[in-house]
Design a protein around this motif. Structure first.
Motif, short mmCIF file in Angstrom:
data_model
loop_
_atom_site.label_atom_id
_atom_site.label_comp_id
_atom_site.label_asym_id
_atom_site.label_seq_id
_atom_site.Cartn_x
_atom_site.Cartn_y
_atom_site.Cartn_z
N ALA A 197 -54.03 27.08 106.92
CA ALA A 197 -54.91 28.22 107.18
C ALA A 197 -54.15 29.55 107.12
O ALA A 197 -54.71 30.56 106.70
CB ALA A 197 -55.58 28.05 108.54
N ALA A 198 -52.87 29.53 107.50
CA ALA A 198 -52.09 30.77 107.50
C ALA A 198 -51.87 31.32 106.10
O ALA A 198 -51.72 32.52 105.92
CB ALA A 198 -50.75 30.53 108.19
N VAL A 199 -51.85 30.45 105.10
CA VAL A 199 -51.57 30.91 103.74
C VAL A 199 -52.75 30.77 102.79
O VAL A 199 -52.68 31.16 101.64
CB VAL A 199 -50.34 30.18 103.14
N CYS A 200 -53.85 30.23 103.26
CA CYS A 200 -55.01 30.00 102.40
C CYS A 200 -55.81 31.29 102.23
O CYS A 200 -56.19 31.92 103.22
CB CYS A 200 -55.90 28.92 103.00
N PRO A 201 -56.07 31.70 100.99
CA PRO A 201 -56.89 32.89 100.79
C PRO A 201 -58.25 32.75 101.45
O PRO A 201 -58.86 31.68 101.42
CB PRO A 201 -57.03 32.97 99.26
N ALA A 202 -58.71 33.82 102.07
CA ALA A 202 -59.99 33.79 102.78
C ALA A 202 -61.18 33.87 101.83
O ALA A 202 -62.30 33.55 102.20
CB ALA A 202 -60.05 34.94 103.78
N GLU A 203 -60.94 34.29 100.61
CA GLU A 203 -62.03 34.46 99.65
C GLU A 203 -61.90 33.48 98.49
O GLU A 203 -60.83 32.90 98.27
CB GLU A 203 -61.99 35.89 99.12
N GLY A 204 -62.98 33.32 97.77
CA GLY A 204 -62.95 32.45 96.61
C GLY A 204 -63.08 30.99 96.99
O GLY A 204 -63.58 30.65 98.06
N ALA A 205 -62.59 30.14 96.12
CA ALA A 205 -62.63 28.69 96.35
C ALA A 205 -61.22 28.13 96.20
O ALA A 205 -60.89 27.49 95.21
CB ALA A 205 -63.58 28.02 95.36
N PRO A 206 -60.36 28.39 97.20
CA PRO A 206 -58.97 27.96 97.09
C PRO A 206 -58.84 26.44 97.13
O PRO A 206 -59.69 25.74 97.67
CB PRO A 206 -58.30 28.59 98.30
N LEU A 207 -57.73 25.98 96.54
CA LEU A 207 -57.41 24.56 96.56
C LEU A 207 -56.30 24.35 97.59
O LEU A 207 -55.37 25.14 97.68
CB LEU A 207 -56.93 24.11 95.18
N VAL A 208 -56.41 23.26 98.35
CA VAL A 208 -55.41 22.92 99.35
C VAL A 208 -54.92 21.51 99.05
O VAL A 208 -55.73 20.59 98.90
CB VAL A 208 -56.00 22.98 100.78
N ALA A 209 -53.60 21.38 98.97
CA ALA A 209 -53.00 20.06 98.76
C ALA A 209 -51.98 19.84 99.87
O ALA A 209 -51.28 20.76 100.28
CB ALA A 209 -52.33 19.98 97.40
N VAL A 210 -51.90 18.63 100.37
CA VAL A 210 -50.92 18.30 101.40
C VAL A 210 -50.04 17.17 100.88
O VAL A 210 -50.48 16.32 100.12
CB VAL A 210 -51.58 17.92 102.74
N THR A 211 -48.80 17.22 101.31
CA THR A 211 -47.84 16.21 100.88
C THR A 211 -46.81 16.04 101.98
O THR A 211 -46.71 16.85 102.89
CB THR A 211 -47.18 16.61 99.55
#
Length: 108
Positions: free
Chosen positions: A27-41
């Protein structure tokens, strides 16, 4: 710990806390706008459902506008990509001093 999580509320709580902290990082680095992609590893995900399920729940709660996608590599790949992006000036994540601070030398 993951093996105990189903019957041990303390173990389950520790994994839920870990999932919450991972979601905090996203959440700290995810853009607040648009449709961001989040991947975890990372190795913690090998624990399976005891960590993955609460992580998915936290990500859905904290980042409903983001889509979770498979990681394109391992944590080292991500670190190298960040380093390359920082050195070429193409780093696009929002700044958050709690997560990442970049210090440059004067004249360098």
């Amino acid at each position: 710990m993951a093996a105990c999580a189903e019957t041990d509320p303390v173990a389950a709580g520790i994994l839920r806390d870990a999932a919450r902290h991972m979601a905090d990082s996203a959440a700290a680095v995810c853009p607040a706008e648009g449709a961001p992609l989040v991947a975890v590893t990372g190795g913690l995900l090998r624990a399976g459902a005891p960590i993955v399920v609460p992580l998915e729940e936290e990500l859905a709660r904290r980042l409903p506008h983001a889509r979770v996608v498979p990681a394109a590599g391992d944590p080292l790949d991500g670190s190298v990509r960040i380093a390359v992006d920082l050195t070429t000036g193409s780093f696009t994540l929002p700044g958050d001093p709690r997560m990442l601070t970049v210090t440059t030398l004067a004249g360098g």
